[in-house]
Motif scaffolding. Structure first.
Motif, PDB file in Angstrom:
ATOM      1  N   ALA A  88      81.963  -7.028 -81.843  1.00 32.57           N
ATOM      2  CA  ALA A  88      83.121  -6.889 -80.950  1.00 32.57           C
ATOM      3  C   ALA A  88      83.358  -5.446 -80.504  1.00 32.57           C
ATOM      4  CB  ALA A  88      84.373  -7.437 -81.644  1.00 32.57           C
ATOM      5  N   THR A  89      83.299  -4.494 -81.455  1.00 30.09           N
ATOM      6  CA  THR A  89      83.586  -3.095 -81.100  1.00 30.09           C
ATOM      7  C   THR A  89      82.453  -2.492 -80.262  1.00 30.09           C
ATOM      8  OG1 THR A  89      82.730  -2.459 -83.283  1.00 30.09           O
ATOM      9  CG2 THR A  89      85.117  -2.602 -83.037  1.00 30.09           C
ATOM     10  N   GLN A  90      81.215  -2.922 -80.510  1.00 32.65           N
ATOM     11  CA  GLN A  90      80.098  -2.444 -79.683  1.00 32.65           C
ATOM     12  C   GLN A  90      80.253  -2.888 -78.234  1.00 32.65           C
ATOM     13  OE1 GLN A  90      76.810  -4.126 -81.876  1.00 32.65           O
ATOM     14  NE2 GLN A  90      76.340  -2.197 -82.928  1.00 32.65           N
ATOM     15  N   GLU A  91      80.762  -4.103 -78.037  1.00 33.68           N
ATOM     16  CA  GLU A  91      80.947  -4.606 -76.677  1.00 33.68           C
ATOM     17  C   GLU A  91      82.004  -3.789 -75.937  1.00 33.68           C
ATOM     18  OE1 GLU A  91      81.104  -8.863 -74.406  1.00 33.68           O
ATOM     19  OE2 GLU A  91      82.337  -8.678 -76.218  1.00 33.68           O
ATOM     20  N   GLY A  94      72.371  -7.175 -66.208  1.00 30.38           N
ATOM     21  CA  GLY A  94      71.741  -6.756 -67.454  1.00 30.38           C
ATOM     22  C   GLY A  94      71.988  -5.318 -67.858  1.00 30.38           C
ATOM     23  N   TRP A  95      72.946  -4.636 -67.189  1.00 28.09           N
ATOM     24  CA  TRP A  95      73.217  -3.246 -67.547  1.00 28.09           C
ATOM     25  C   TRP A  95      74.013  -3.161 -68.850  1.00 28.09           C
ATOM     26  CZ3 TRP A  95      76.573   1.296 -65.901  1.00 28.09           C
ATOM     27  CH2 TRP A  95      75.823   2.464 -65.878  1.00 28.09           C
ATOM     28  N   ILE A  96      74.792  -4.206 -69.127  1.00 27.01           N
ATOM     29  CA  ILE A  96      75.445  -4.348 -70.428  1.00 27.01           C
ATOM     30  C   ILE A  96      74.718  -5.479 -71.160  1.00 27.01           C
ATOM     31  CG2 ILE A  96      77.585  -4.981 -71.616  1.00 27.01           C
ATOM     32  CD1 ILE A  96      79.139  -3.806 -69.265  1.00 27.01           C
ATOM     33  N   PRO A  97      74.281  -5.275 -72.411  1.00 28.45           N
ATOM     34  CA  PRO A  97      73.539  -6.325 -73.129  1.00 28.45           C
ATOM     35  C   PRO A  97      74.339  -7.622 -73.237  1.00 28.45           C
ATOM     36  CG  PRO A  97      73.462  -4.224 -74.327  1.00 28.45           C
ATOM     37  CD  PRO A  97      74.459  -4.049 -73.210  1.00 28.45           C
ATOM     38  N   LYS A  98      73.669  -8.699 -73.532  1.00 26.16           N
ATOM     39  CA  LYS A  98      74.335  -9.989 -73.714  1.00 26.16           C
ATOM     40  C   LYS A  98      75.323  -9.906 -74.871  1.00 26.16           C
ATOM     41  CE  LYS A  98      70.733 -12.891 -71.721  1.00 26.16           C
ATOM     42  NZ  LYS A  98      69.787 -14.028 -71.926  1.00 26.16           N
ATOM     43  N   ALA A  99      76.460 -10.572 -74.708  1.00 23.20           N
ATOM     44  CA  ALA A  99      77.556 -10.457 -75.676  1.00 23.20           C
ATOM     45  C   ALA A  99      77.129 -10.842 -77.084  1.00 23.20           C
ATOM     46  CB  ALA A  99      78.732 -11.322 -75.230  1.00 23.20           C
ATOM     47  N   GLU A 100      76.259 -11.846 -77.200  1.00 26.24           N
ATOM     48  CA  GLU A 100      75.894 -12.332 -78.532  1.00 26.24           C
ATOM     49  C   GLU A 100      75.012 -11.337 -79.301  1.00 26.24           C
ATOM     50  OE1 GLU A 100      73.389 -14.700 -75.479  1.00 26.24           O
ATOM     51  OE2 GLU A 100      75.422 -13.886 -75.673  1.00 26.24           O
ATOM     52  N   THR A 101      74.452 -10.345 -78.596  1.00 27.82           N
ATOM     53  CA  THR A 101      73.603  -9.352 -79.274  1.00 27.82           C
ATOM     54  C   THR A 101      74.414  -8.173 -79.824  1.00 27.82           C
ATOM     55  OG1 THR A 101      73.161  -8.085 -77.250  1.00 27.82           O
ATOM     56  CG2 THR A 101      71.678  -9.933 -77.743  1.00 27.82           C
ATOM     57  N   MET A 102      75.742  -8.187 -79.617  1.00 27.83           N
ATOM     58  CA  MET A 102      76.599  -7.082 -80.066  1.00 27.83           C
ATOM     59  C   MET A 102      77.723  -7.603 -80.940  1.00 27.83           C
ATOM     60  SD  MET A 102      77.063  -4.979 -76.486  1.00 27.83           S
ATOM     61  CE  MET A 102      77.518  -6.401 -75.503  1.00 27.83           C
ATOM     62  N   LYS A 145      77.955 -18.474 -78.035  1.00 26.25           N
ATOM     63  CA  LYS A 145      78.422 -17.199 -77.472  1.00 26.25           C
ATOM     64  C   LYS A 145      79.802 -16.859 -78.034  1.00 26.25           C
ATOM     65  CE  LYS A 145      75.977 -17.599 -73.048  1.00 26.25           C
ATOM     66  NZ  LYS A 145      76.140 -17.617 -71.563  1.00 26.25           N
ATOM     67  N   PRO A 146      80.177 -15.562 -78.015  1.00 24.04           N
ATOM     68  CA  PRO A 146      81.510 -15.183 -78.504  1.00 24.04           C
ATOM     69  C   PRO A 146      82.615 -15.832 -77.675  1.00 24.04           C
ATOM     70  CG  PRO A 146      80.108 -13.256 -78.216  1.00 24.04           C
ATOM     71  CD  PRO A 146      79.377 -14.406 -77.598  1.00 24.04           C
ATOM     72  N   TYR A 168      76.965 -10.815 -83.111  1.00 26.75           N
ATOM     73  CA  TYR A 168      77.498 -12.186 -83.110  1.00 26.75           C
ATOM     74  C   TYR A 168      76.422 -13.186 -83.502  1.00 26.75           C
ATOM     75  CZ  TYR A 168      79.797 -16.462 -81.569  1.00 26.75           C
ATOM     76  OH  TYR A 168      80.346 -17.724 -81.526  1.00 26.75           O
ATOM     77  N   GLN A 169      75.182 -12.991 -83.020  1.00 30.29           N
ATOM     78  CA  GLN A 169      74.137 -13.972 -83.305  1.00 30.29           C
ATOM     79  C   GLN A 169      73.717 -13.964 -84.784  1.00 30.29           C
ATOM     80  OE1 GLN A 169      71.150 -12.883 -80.487  1.00 30.29           O
ATOM     81  NE2 GLN A 169      70.451 -11.070 -81.618  1.00 30.29           N
ATOM     82  N   ASP A 170      73.967 -12.842 -85.467  1.00 31.47           N
ATOM     83  CA  ASP A 170      73.660 -12.771 -86.902  1.00 31.47           C
ATOM     84  C   ASP A 170      74.796 -13.320 -87.766  1.00 31.47           C
ATOM     85  OD1 ASP A 170      71.199 -11.603 -86.402  1.00 31.47           O
ATOM     86  OD2 ASP A 170      72.002  -9.563 -86.456  1.00 31.47           O
ATOM     87  N   ASP A 171      76.041 -13.064 -87.343  1.00 35.37           N
ATOM     88  CA  ASP A 171      77.207 -13.530 -88.104  1.00 35.37           C
ATOM     89  C   ASP A 171      78.387 -13.689 -87.151  1.00 35.37           C
ATOM     90  OD1 ASP A 171      79.303 -14.064 -89.792  1.00 35.37           O
ATOM     91  OD2 ASP A 171      79.031 -12.302 -91.073  1.00 35.37           O
ATOM     92  N   PRO A 172      78.572 -14.877 -86.573  1.00 35.66           N
ATOM     93  CA  PRO A 172      79.619 -15.074 -85.566  1.00 35.66           C
ATOM     94  C   PRO A 172      81.018 -14.646 -86.029  1.00 35.66           C
ATOM     95  CG  PRO A 172      78.166 -16.961 -85.598  1.00 35.66           C
ATOM     96  CD  PRO A 172      77.771 -16.104 -86.758  1.00 35.66           C
TER      97      PRO A 172
END
Length: 537
Positions: free
Chosen positions: A337-340, A327-335, A61-62, A199-203
């Motif tokens: 930094a700026t998307q989060e 779950g209203w905001i997606p999991k951090a690892e799927t975004m 996770k981030p 993050y999950q594609d390129d931490p």
């Protein structure tokens, strides 16, 4: 026995709503706009700070802020605010409202800008700099609470005084909304300009180097509205109630208000001297006479504000955690930094737009019709109901088909906080205490509120953690979970409803009538029943 009111104060009490009332609301209100922007914008960028400065290579996770760092970043401004409320509240009664008003604004502007600067690029240096300047930013914001409320109450007429003070406080809603909008614009612009994978594609690549500018721009923007109002704050004359009743300068009070109201007002220097000699106008904050007249009132204003802010600030500062949990905001690892930042800002902006801002203005519309007491009692009641309605069937709300229902219910708790005790706890302390102690007592009441906010901000960080060690955030011990935290907040709101019965109803009365400052003979007052009912009949 009530004495005859000073002409200058009667003129203010009976004045029709004029342009100067709206000018005062905007000048004082822009301070509160800035206060809310600065206090609540930090919650929009804490996840980003964790990604930038606390990234761990190979982590699933981030990066997130460690518990103590997160508590400091979220809570240090509240600690400064508490200190500022006590200090500037006292100073406002000693030096005058106008003099101190300029000091608080300068402090807010300088520290807003400095919050976005860093002495070094190491995590400790960045966080230490941020916390140092946010403490002093909070110190300046703290002064704005008692001074803005006192100035507006002393300028207003008695018929619409509640609406005017509430309108100043309602600018806080626009400040929260503006924080979300600025954050949305900045994060969307950076995300468009600097593309990054999730993050999950390129931490490492998910947090671009330029993301370090996002949180700085968002925090520094708070200086803009404050700087815009400095000139107008310095142009405002001192309030007539301070000048006449505290400084005892009848001539200046009459001259200042003659210009403001555009009517001829007699100075009445003899009457001011006579009022100054009355025992009702000389007792101090720690005297038996104050305890007899206003002790229960101060207990009521401090306890209700304390209990309200535990719930209000824990909800506001940690909306992002609750939205993530359902779950209203997606999991951090799927975004990236700026998307989060964008997603968190969007969620908080929608809550502000749909519930926070309308709640404030419902108070402005109805406070002088149904009264402060009724609005506060009703607000605490519905906050209690909706908290329990969220908490007891909490698992139901976490299921995907019911998540929108959770957001609606959660929004309603904000609506009734603002069309309720969040506004009235600010209004009432500015009305019921004597002029020479008004700013001090408001500062004490507000500081009690910030003590509650600190408990909410620091305590909720730990309490809301999962009861299972494997599901807690990095560095946190297991807590009681979000469900049990919401139950605790519901109980706190219920206690606030009970303590509301200690607070008097100021609707339709002059400030001097409420505080007893125009009493001619304090010995006769002892023989008569008190003029302020604790509960309206």
């Amino acid at each position: 026995m009530a004495g005859e009111q000073l002409q200058v104060l009667s003129a203010l009490d009976l004045a029709k709503t004029q342009w100067y009332h709206f000018t005062a609301i905007v000048i004082a209100g822009m301070g509160f706009f800035t206060d809310a922007y600065d206090l609540f914008s930090i919650s929009l960028v804490t996840k980003l700070l964790g990604r930038i400065y606390y990234h761990v290579d190979g982590a699933p996770k981030p990066g997130t802020l460690p518990p103590r760092v997160s508590a400091a970043v979220n809570g240090v401004a509240l600690c400064g605010t508490l200190a500022g409320q006590l200090f500037f509240g006292w100073l406002g009664d000693k030096m005058g409202r106008k003099t101190v008003y300029g000091m608080t604004l300068i402090l807010m502007v300088v520290c807003s800008i400095a919050s976005g600067l860093s002495f070094g690029d190491e995590p400790k240096a960045v966080i230490a700099t941020l916390c140092f300047f946010r403490f002093w930013l909070g110190f300046g914001i703290g002064g704005d609470y008692p001074l803005s409320a006192t100035i507006m109450s002393e300028y207003a007429n008695k018929k619409t005084r509640g609406a005017f003070i509430a309108a100043v406080f309602a600018m806080q809603g626009f400040g929260i909304l503006a924080g979300g909008i600025v954050s949305l614009i900045v994060s969307a612009a950076f995300n468009h300009r600097f593309k990054a994978p999730s993050y999950q594609d390129d931490p490492v690549g998910s947090t671009v180097k330029q993301a370090d500018y996002i949180w700085r721009i968002i925090l520094m923007f708070g200086a803009v509205p404050a700087a815009m109002t400095y000139y107008w704050r310095m142009k405002m004359p001192e309030t007539a109630r301070y000048t006449a009743l505290v400084a005892r300068d009848a001539k200046k009070a009459a001259t200042d208000m003659s210009k403001v109201l555009q009517v001829e007002i007699e100075a009445e220097e003899t009457k001011v001297e006579k009022l100054a000699m009355e025992s009702a106008n000389s007792f101090g904050l720690f005297s038996r006479e104050f305890a007899r007249r206003h002790g229960l009132h101060l207990l009521g204003t401090t306890t209700t504000w304390f209990l309200l802010d535990i719930a209000f600030y824990s909800q506001n500062l940690f909306q992002k955690d609750i939205f993530s949990a359902i779950g209203w905001i997606p999991k951090a690892e799927t975004m990236n930094a700026t998307q989060e930042v964008y997603r968190i800002s969007r969620a908080q902006t929608l809550i502000a737009l749909c519930s926070t801002v309308p709640g404030y203005w419902f108070t402005v519309a109805f406070i002088d019709y149904i009264g402060r007491f009724t609005i506060q009692l009703m607000g605490f009641f519905f906050m209690t109901v909706f908290m329990f309605a969220l908490a007891i069937p909490y698992h139901h709300w976490t299921l995907k088909p019911h998540r929108i229902g959770f957001v609606v219910m959660y929004s309603l708790t904000f609506f009734f906080a603002n069309f309720g005790p969040n506004a009235t706890t600010f209004v009432v302390p500015a009305e019921i205490f004597p002029a020479r102690l008004r700013s001090t007592c408001h500062g004490i009441s507000a500081a009690a509120g910030k003590a509650g906010a600190i408990i909410g901000a620091f305590g909720f960080l730990y309490a809301a953690q999962s009861q299972k060690k494997s599901e807690t955030e990095a560095g946190y011990p297991p807590g009681i979970g979000i469900k049990n935290s919401l139950i605790v907040l519901g109980v706190i709101n219920f206690l606030g409803m009970l303590f509301t019965f200690l607070v008097p109803e100021p609707k339709g009365k002059s400030l001097e009538e409420l505080s007893g400052e125009n009493e001619e003979d304090s010995t006769e007052l002892v023989m008569q029943p008190p003029t302020n009912r604790t509960v309206p009949v």
